[in-house]
Design a protein around this motif. Structure first.
Motif: not given
Length: 91
Positions: A4-5, A9, A13, A62-64, A66-69, A74
């Motif tokens: 994690y950054s 974050r 999550e 928003h970032s999560l 965008e990364e969600e498959l 999503r």
């Protein structure tokens, strides 16, 4: 090295994971009254965040998203800010 950054974050999550689970539970997995209490409790908590904290959480969500498959997850992430009272729903 952490995956994690930031701590923020990682906690965001973890919060999303818990809420995704609670929202998806059926009566056999969790008492629905308890599920509502958890969801309402989180909604109350996030409404107490400062404006800067809300903005940071919204940006993380928003970032999560965008990364969600997973399309359903999503959608949950995209709806989180309105659903949990971080922003007002557009009229």
């Amino acid at each position: 090295m952490s995956a994690y950054s930031s701590l923020t974050r990682a906690l965001a999550e973890a919060l999303v994971d818990v809420l995704w689970f609670v929202e998806g539970c059926d009566d056999d997995q969790m008492n629905q009254d308890d599920a509502v209490k958890v969801l309402e409790g989180v909604a109350h908590l996030v409404t107490q965040l400062s404006s800067d904290q809300r903005t940071e959480l919204i940006e993380l969500l928003h970032s999560l998203a965008e990364e969600e498959l997973d399309p359903a997850r999503r959608e949950f992430l995209e709806g989180f800010p309105v659903g949990f009272g971080l922003v007002e729903e557009d009229s």
